[in-house]
Design an enzyme around this catalytic site. Sequence first.
Site, PDB file in Angstrom:
ATOM      1  N   GLY A 129      43.998  40.101  37.965  1.00  0.00           N
ATOM      2  CA  GLY A 129      43.594  40.353  35.981  1.00  0.00           C
ATOM      3  C   GLY A 129      44.123  41.230  35.912  1.00  0.00           C
ATOM      4  O   GLY A 129      43.803  42.551  36.441  1.00  0.00           O
ATOM      5  N   ARG A 145      48.121  36.407  40.973  1.00  0.00           N
ATOM      6  CA  ARG A 145      47.719  36.929  42.226  1.00  0.00           C
ATOM      7  C   ARG A 145      48.193  36.204  43.280  1.00  0.00           C
ATOM      8  O   ARG A 145      48.536  34.321  43.723  1.00  0.00           O
ATOM      9  CB  ARG A 145      46.289  36.167  41.914  1.00  0.00           C
ATOM     10  CG  ARG A 145      44.653  37.109  41.179  1.00  0.00           C
ATOM     11  CD  ARG A 145      43.807  36.529  41.120  1.00  0.00           C
ATOM     12  NE  ARG A 145      42.937  37.112  40.030  1.00  0.00           N
ATOM     13  CZ  ARG A 145      43.122  37.176  38.832  1.00  0.00           C
ATOM     14  NH1 ARG A 145      43.126  36.552  38.352  1.00  0.00           N
ATOM     15  NH2 ARG A 145      41.789  37.592  38.529  1.00  0.00           N
ATOM     16  N   GLY A 201      43.010  45.281  40.813  1.00  0.00           N
ATOM     17  CA  GLY A 201      41.379  45.533  41.694  1.00  0.00           C
ATOM     18  C   GLY A 201      41.399  45.271  43.326  1.00  0.00           C
ATOM     19  O   GLY A 201      42.539  45.716  43.872  1.00  0.00           O
ATOM     20  N   ASP A 202      40.296  44.764  43.719  1.00  0.00           N
ATOM     21  CA  ASP A 202      39.926  45.455  45.429  1.00  0.00           C
ATOM     22  C   ASP A 202      41.563  43.513  46.127  1.00  0.00           C
ATOM     23  O   ASP A 202      41.740  44.382  47.416  1.00  0.00           O
ATOM     24  CB  ASP A 202      39.042  44.946  46.161  1.00  0.00           C
ATOM     25  CG  ASP A 202      38.382  43.996  45.614  1.00  0.00           C
ATOM     26  OD1 ASP A 202      38.654  42.709  44.716  1.00  0.00           O
ATOM     27  OD2 ASP A 202      37.270  43.344  45.893  1.00  0.00           O
ATOM     28  N   THR A 250      41.359  47.910  36.448  1.00  0.00           N
ATOM     29  CA  THR A 250      40.179  46.021  36.122  1.00  0.00           C
ATOM     30  C   THR A 250      39.322  46.113  35.492  1.00  0.00           C
ATOM     31  O   THR A 250      38.131  47.399  35.306  1.00  0.00           O
ATOM     32  CB  THR A 250      39.666  45.770  37.871  1.00  0.00           C
ATOM     33  OG1 THR A 250      38.786  44.505  37.206  1.00  0.00           O
ATOM     34  CG2 THR A 250      39.418  46.566  38.554  1.00  0.00           C
ATOM     35  N   ASP A 266      36.245  44.671  35.060  1.00  0.00           N
ATOM     36  CA  ASP A 266      35.305  44.261  35.888  1.00  0.00           C
ATOM     37  C   ASP A 266      34.415  46.176  36.434  1.00  0.00           C
ATOM     38  O   ASP A 266      33.575  45.931  36.908  1.00  0.00           O
ATOM     39  CB  ASP A 266      35.345  43.458  37.182  1.00  0.00           C
ATOM     40  CG  ASP A 266      35.599  42.401  37.071  1.00  0.00           C
ATOM     41  OD1 ASP A 266      35.382  41.856  35.595  1.00  0.00           O
ATOM     42  OD2 ASP A 266      36.002  41.307  37.874  1.00  0.00           O
ATOM     43  N   ASP A 299      34.552  47.133  39.188  1.00  0.00           N
ATOM     44  CA  ASP A 299      34.124  46.942  40.510  1.00  0.00           C
ATOM     45  C   ASP A 299      34.363  47.484  41.617  1.00  0.00           C
ATOM     46  O   ASP A 299      33.954  46.790  42.958  1.00  0.00           O
ATOM     47  CB  ASP A 299      34.079  45.006  40.943  1.00  0.00           C
ATOM     48  CG  ASP A 299      34.770  44.450  40.722  1.00  0.00           C
ATOM     49  OD1 ASP A 299      35.733  45.823  41.083  1.00  0.00           O
ATOM     50  OD2 ASP A 299      35.146  43.996  40.913  1.00  0.00           O
ATOM     51  N   ARG A 354      32.797  37.995  37.334  1.00  0.00           N
ATOM     52  CA  ARG A 354      33.427  36.567  38.176  1.00  0.00           C
ATOM     53  C   ARG A 354      31.862  37.088  39.419  1.00  0.00           C
ATOM     54  O   ARG A 354      30.751  36.872  39.612  1.00  0.00           O
ATOM     55  CB  ARG A 354      34.554  36.117  38.832  1.00  0.00           C
ATOM     56  CG  ARG A 354      33.895  35.333  39.443  1.00  0.00           C
ATOM     57  CD  ARG A 354      35.400  34.266  40.040  1.00  0.00           C
ATOM     58  NE  ARG A 354      36.264  35.138  39.987  1.00  0.00           N
ATOM     59  CZ  ARG A 354      37.671  34.459  39.625  1.00  0.00           C
ATOM     60  NH1 ARG A 354      38.137  33.356  38.538  1.00  0.00           N
ATOM     61  NH2 ARG A 354      39.292  35.997  39.983  1.00  0.00           N
TER      62      ARG A 354
HETATM   63  O1  F6P Z   1      39.875  40.530  35.962  1.00  0.00           O
HETATM   64  C1  F6P Z   1      38.770  40.271  36.614  1.00  0.00           C
HETATM   65  C2  F6P Z   1      38.040  38.956  35.353  1.00  0.00           C
HETATM   66  O2  F6P Z   1      38.434  39.464  35.089  1.00  0.00           O
HETATM   67  C3  F6P Z   1      37.303  38.732  36.242  1.00  0.00           C
HETATM   68  O3  F6P Z   1      36.093  39.130  35.137  1.00  0.00           O
HETATM   69  C4  F6P Z   1      36.426  36.909  36.319  1.00  0.00           C
HETATM   70  O4  F6P Z   1      36.234  36.202  36.125  1.00  0.00           O
HETATM   71  C5  F6P Z   1      38.130  37.133  36.302  1.00  0.00           C
HETATM   72  O5  F6P Z   1      39.270  37.744  36.140  1.00  0.00           O
HETATM   73  C6  F6P Z   1      38.596  35.818  35.307  1.00  0.00           C
HETATM   74  O6  F6P Z   1      40.718  35.845  35.868  1.00  0.00           O
HETATM   75  P1  F6P Z   1      40.962  34.967  35.337  1.00  0.00           P
HETATM   76  O7  F6P Z   1      40.459  33.248  34.504  1.00  0.00           O
HETATM   77  O8  F6P Z   1      42.752  35.512  35.015  1.00  0.00           O
HETATM   78  O9  F6P Z   1      42.447  34.118  36.966  1.00  0.00           O
END
Ligand code: F6P
Length: 323
Positions: free
Chosen positions: A13, A74, A104-105, A127, A129, A131, A173
Site C-alpha cells: 500500500g 502487491r 510494509g512487512d 505504511t 498502518d 505496524d 486491516r
Molecule cells: O496500506 C495499508 C492499508 O492501508 C491497510 O490499512 C488497508 O487495509 C489496506 O492497506 C488496503 O489496501 P488496498 O485497498 O490498497 O488493497
Amino acid sequence: MSVKRIGVLTSGGDAPGMNACVRSVVRTALYRGIECYGIRRGWNGLISGDVVKLDEKNVGHIINRGGTILYTARSEEFMTEKGQKKAVSTCRFLGLDGIVAIGGDGTFRGAQALSRYGVSVVGIPGTIDNDISCTNYCIGFDTAANTAIECIDKLRDTMQSHERCSVVEVMGRNAGYLAMYVGLATGATAVLVPEEEIDFDRDVIEKIRQARFNGFTHYMIVVAEGAGSAAEIARRIKEEIDLDPRVTVLGHIQRGGAPTARDRVNATKMGYFAVELLNAGKSNRIVCTREGTITDVDIEEGLAMKKSIQQTEVDVLAAMTGI
Ligand code: F6P
C-alpha cells in the site's frame, strides 16, 4: 566489493512520503558515486525488468508529492520461488549491487527472500498502518493521521449541530495504531482496535451513556477497519440505544496527500541511511527509528518482533472517555 549500481522500489500500500524517500535514496546514491535505477510496480518490476534510470532531475520536486512515482503493487508472483528466481536474474542482468525496498512487512518478506539468493537488500518501513514492530515510526503515518483528524474535526461540527452519533472507520486491516492515535487526537467517545478484545456494551454503549451523563449530546466512535465495520457498529448502536448514527468510511483518502514535515524529514533520513548501509556492504537489514534515532535491524529479527498498542494510550483514552 564496491557498490556501483542500485535499484529502489516501492511496494504494498502506498504511503505519503514514499516519494521523498525515493528522492533521498537517489540523491544519496549519486552523492556517493552510485548509479540508481527505479524499479516500477514493486517486486513485479524486478521480475519483468521494468526499470528506469533516475537522476537528480527526475526526482526533483517530488518531496512534497503524495503517492509514489514508481507505482506500487502487491506481487503474488514474487511470493513464489519461480518469481524470486526471475527477480534475481534481473538483478544479475542489470548488474544491480543492491536494492532499497520501501513498504510494509509483505515488502520485507520479499526482501528477505531475495537476500537468501545473495542479493543485497535494505528495507525502509513505509505504511500508514505504522505496524512494523522493529520501528517506532513508519513513513506515511503522520500524514494519514492528520488527514483523518482533519476529516473527523469537520464531521464533529455537523454532528454537534444535529446532536448525532457518528461512527468513523479509519484504515488498519490488522492494526489499530492509526485509529488509537486519531481517536486520542479528536477526542473520540470510543475507539475500537483489532488488538483489543471488544465488549460492545462496555466499549461502546457505556461510553456513549457516560458521555451523555457528562452533558454531551453528540458522540464520535472511531473504529479501525480490522476491528469491525462502521456500518455494523452503527446498526448495533441503533438496535441497543435507539440512536441513529451516521457512518463515514475514510478509506483511501488517508493514503493520499502531500506528506507532512515529519514524514518528509523521516523519509529523507531513512533513504540516506539505507544507501549508507548498502554502500558499507550490509544486506538483509530494515532501517528503523528507536528513541528518536535511526538505526537498523536484521530483517528476520525485525519481522519476528511483536508490537502492541501502548498501554499508556489505552489508559489515557480511558481517562479521557470517563471509563
Ligand atoms: O496500506 C495499508 C492499508 O492501508 C491497510 O490499512 C488497508 O487495509 C489496506 O492497506 C488496503 O489496501 P488496498 O485497498 O490498497 O488493497
